[in-house]
Design an enzyme around this catalytic site. Structure first.
Site, short mmCIF file in Angstrom:
data_model
loop_
_atom_site.label_atom_id
_atom_site.label_comp_id
_atom_site.label_asym_id
_atom_site.label_seq_id
_atom_site.Cartn_x
_atom_site.Cartn_y
_atom_site.Cartn_z
N HIS A 202 0.82 -1.21 0.00
CA HIS A 202 0.00 0.00 0.00
C HIS A 202 0.86 1.26 0.00
O HIS A 202 0.35 2.35 -0.26
CB HIS A 202 -0.91 -0.01 1.23
CG HIS A 202 -2.33 0.39 0.97
ND1 HIS A 202 -2.90 0.45 -0.28
CD2 HIS A 202 -3.31 0.79 1.84
CE1 HIS A 202 -4.16 0.84 -0.17
NE2 HIS A 202 -4.43 1.06 1.10
N ASN B 162 -6.73 6.65 4.14
CA ASN B 162 -8.12 7.03 3.91
C ASN B 162 -8.43 8.50 4.20
O ASN B 162 -9.56 8.94 4.08
CB ASN B 162 -9.08 6.13 4.69
CG ASN B 162 -8.87 6.19 6.18
OD1 ASN B 162 -7.94 6.83 6.65
ND2 ASN B 162 -9.72 5.52 6.93
N ASP C 82 -0.64 2.57 -5.26
CA ASP C 82 -0.65 1.14 -5.56
C ASP C 82 -1.92 0.81 -6.34
O ASP C 82 -2.95 1.43 -6.13
CB ASP C 82 -0.58 0.32 -4.26
CG ASP C 82 -1.73 0.63 -3.31
OD1 ASP C 82 -1.88 1.81 -2.92
OD2 ASP C 82 -2.51 -0.28 -2.97
N ASN D 160 -9.23 3.50 -1.09
CA ASN D 160 -9.64 4.47 -0.07
C ASN D 160 -8.89 5.79 -0.15
O ASN D 160 -9.46 6.85 0.15
CB ASN D 160 -9.52 3.87 1.33
CG ASN D 160 -10.58 2.83 1.58
OD1 ASN D 160 -11.66 2.87 1.00
ND2 ASN D 160 -10.28 1.87 2.44
#
Length: 191
Positions: A23, A71, A96, A117
């Site tokens: 991520h 997020n 990513d 997100n």
């Protein structure tokens, strides 16, 4: 010619436990640009992140690593963009991408968030018209495994592939900052 990119936002999560996870590929990209062009990331509370300025020839751009967790990335990007009056069309977001194989890097402008997100929050704060650098991490094959997959480190071979994609994209950054995103895209998408 597109407008030149003036802000490059790398998406990731702060904290040592996330450094090497899939991520954080966006962080890996802006870290590589800072390394190549002598950028120094400094903690900037007013931008809820770490920011650095790089110069390539006569062009310059801000690099940003939101420290708000994935997020909430949009807040950080909007704070810096508002402060320096950078329009959304001059923002590139590196992130990513589950829908690309490991080692692929793709440039595109606008589009949906695809369930990501970080992109979802960017959409909420900036709209959808920013550029994206999509760094392939592949899909685990089962949507129920996605969260654990993106928050875990890639295998050694996968990390090599992601780092190669980061390098390949970083090689095109002079074109990106000059606004020649079509040429950068052609180079990056060439097999």
């Amino acid at each position: 010619m597109a407008e030149p990119i003036r802000l490059i936002v790398g998406l990731g999560n702060p904290g040592i436990q996330y450094d090497k996870t899939r991520h954080n590929a966006g962080f890996w990209f802006v870290d590589e640009l800072a390394r190549r062009y002598n950028g120094q990331f400094l903690n900037e509370k007013r931008f809820s992140g770490e920011a650095s300025r790089i110069n390539i020839g006569s062009e310059s751009a801000w690099l940003l690593k939101p420290m708000t967790f994935m997020n909430r990335s949009g807040l950080s990007a909007r704070q810096l963009a508002d402060f320096y009056r950078i329009p959304v069309q001059q923002i590139l977001v590196a992130h990513d991408e589950l829908d690309l194989p490991v080692g692929d890097a793709r440039l595109k402008q606008a589009g949906g968030h695809g369930g990501h997100n970080g992109l979802r929050d960017l959409h909420a704060h900036l709209g959808a018209d920013y550029w994206r650098l999509r760094l392939g991490i592949a899909h685990p094959g089962d949507r129920n495994k996605v969260v654990d997959y993106v928050l875990s480190p890639p295998t050694r071979d996968e990390e090599i592939g992601i780092r190669l994609a980061v390098d390949k994209a970083a090689d095109q950054i002079a074109l990106v900052l000059a606004g020649d995103l079509q040429k950068a895209m052609n180079e990056l998408h060439r097999k």
